[in-house]
Design an enzyme around this catalytic site. Structure first.
Site, PDB file in Angstrom:
ATOM      1  N   SER A 137      25.543   6.202  21.072  1.00  0.00           N
ATOM      2  CA  SER A 137      24.870   4.964  21.481  1.00  0.00           C
ATOM      3  C   SER A 137      24.863   4.878  23.001  1.00  0.00           C
ATOM      4  CB  SER A 137      25.603   3.755  20.903  1.00  0.00           C
ATOM      5  OG  SER A 137      25.206   2.557  21.536  1.00  0.00           O
ATOM      6  N   TYR A 163      33.845  -0.540  20.839  1.00  0.00           N
ATOM      7  CA  TYR A 163      32.662   0.167  20.353  1.00  0.00           C
ATOM      8  C   TYR A 163      32.210   1.214  21.379  1.00  0.00           C
ATOM      9  CZ  TYR A 163      27.897   0.975  18.682  1.00  0.00           C
ATOM     10  OH  TYR A 163      26.719   1.544  18.227  1.00  0.00           O
TER      11      TYR A 163
END
Length: 296
Positions: A137, A163
């Site tokens: 990501s 994350y």
């Protein structure tokens, strides 16, 4: 892709489903590893109705539980040509632990996939020309890997930092996989872009509204630059299949292109952070993960 055997984690929803659909349509034999195998049944019926499609299998796998990873890998037979590490979780609002006591985002997104890949190393080596595709990501740009406190045991837990760190770890994993090059195994990572899928299920409605992707009635409203799940799967499919990627490893891609490295990636859209491609950090992470798995 006829004759090629592919494993896709988290292929029962979102961009994972579109990745499976494209690979099977190209003739590959695809196994979907997911916590809910019954969700794969619509894809299986779709493939069965297309005589040109390769078969789609389903199997149970919980990446946050090493016992589940072990059971899955012990049941795998024969070579593996492509591993698509697609499954993931994002921005858990509170600190949660995996079965092994690890921070859940790091456990699921990185450590579980690392355990899966290392256990399937022999199967990929049997292929002689295997690829690992890791769905990371752009959030990796926000957080280098913290070797001093990877599980937020001492620093305050932050959902987005956790994350981002897990996504940096995923990119570093593909860099560290250089040690498998002699076995014909390559590994690359990618940013699929902004897509509304089940990945956002842990984000509260107020945050979704602040991001501009939910209206007052609770309806999802993708912004103009958001992709469809099929568009988001495109780079995964490219890395899994294209002859252009033959022998290419340790790279990071976005929008079907290799992303440029930036020392200021946080302010450079479309780039990859230098901290995520650092070879020394990649090797250090590989040793850390290997040691963590040996404890269990």
């Amino acid at each position: 892709m006829t004759g090629r055997r592919i494993l896709v984690t988290g292929g029962a929803s979102g961009i994972g489903t579109e990745t499976v659909r494209a690979l099977a349509a190209a003739g590959a034999e695809v196994t979907v590893a997911t916590r809910r195998p019954k969700m794969v049944e619509p894809l299986q019926r779709e493939a069965a109705g297309n005589r040109k499609s390769g078969p789609i299998h389903s199997a149970h796998l919980d990446l946050a539980d090493l016992a589940s990873v072990k059971a899955f890998t012990q049941g795998w037979q024969g070579p593996l040509d492509v591993l698509v590490a697609n499954a993931g979780i994002m921005a858990l609002p509170r600190w949660e632990a995996s079965t092994q006591g690890w921070e859940l985002q790091l456990a699921t997104n990185f450590l579980g996939h690392f355990a899966l890949a290392t256990a399937l190393h022999t199967a990929m080596a049997q292929s002689g020309d295997a690829r690992i595709v890791v769905v990371s990501s752009g959030a990796h740009r926000t957080a280098p890997f913290d070797f001093n406190d990877p599980h937020f045991e001492r620093r305050p837990y932050d959902p987005w930092q956790a994350y981002g760190q897990s996504k940096t770890a995923e990119v570093l994993f593909t860099v560290g996989a250089h040690r498998w090059a002699r076995d014909g195994i390559t590994a690359n990572s990618l940013n699929p872009g902004y897509i509304l899928t089940n990945l956002q299920r842990h984000i509260d409605d107020d945050t979704m509204r602040s991001l501009g992707v939910m209206d007052a009635e609770g309806n999802l409203t993708p912004l103009p630059y958001y992709k469809t799940p099929a568009q988001g799967a495109a780079t995964s499919v490219l890395l899994a299949t294209s002859p252009l990627l033959q022998g290419v490893s340790g790279r990071y891609f976005e929008d079907n292109q290799q992303a440029p490295i930036s020392a200021d990636a946080l302010n450079t859209p479309g780039s990859v952070a230098a901290h995520a491609l650092d070879l020394q950090a990649a090797d250090r992470l590989w040793h850390y993960a290997s040691g963590a798995l040996q404890l269990w």
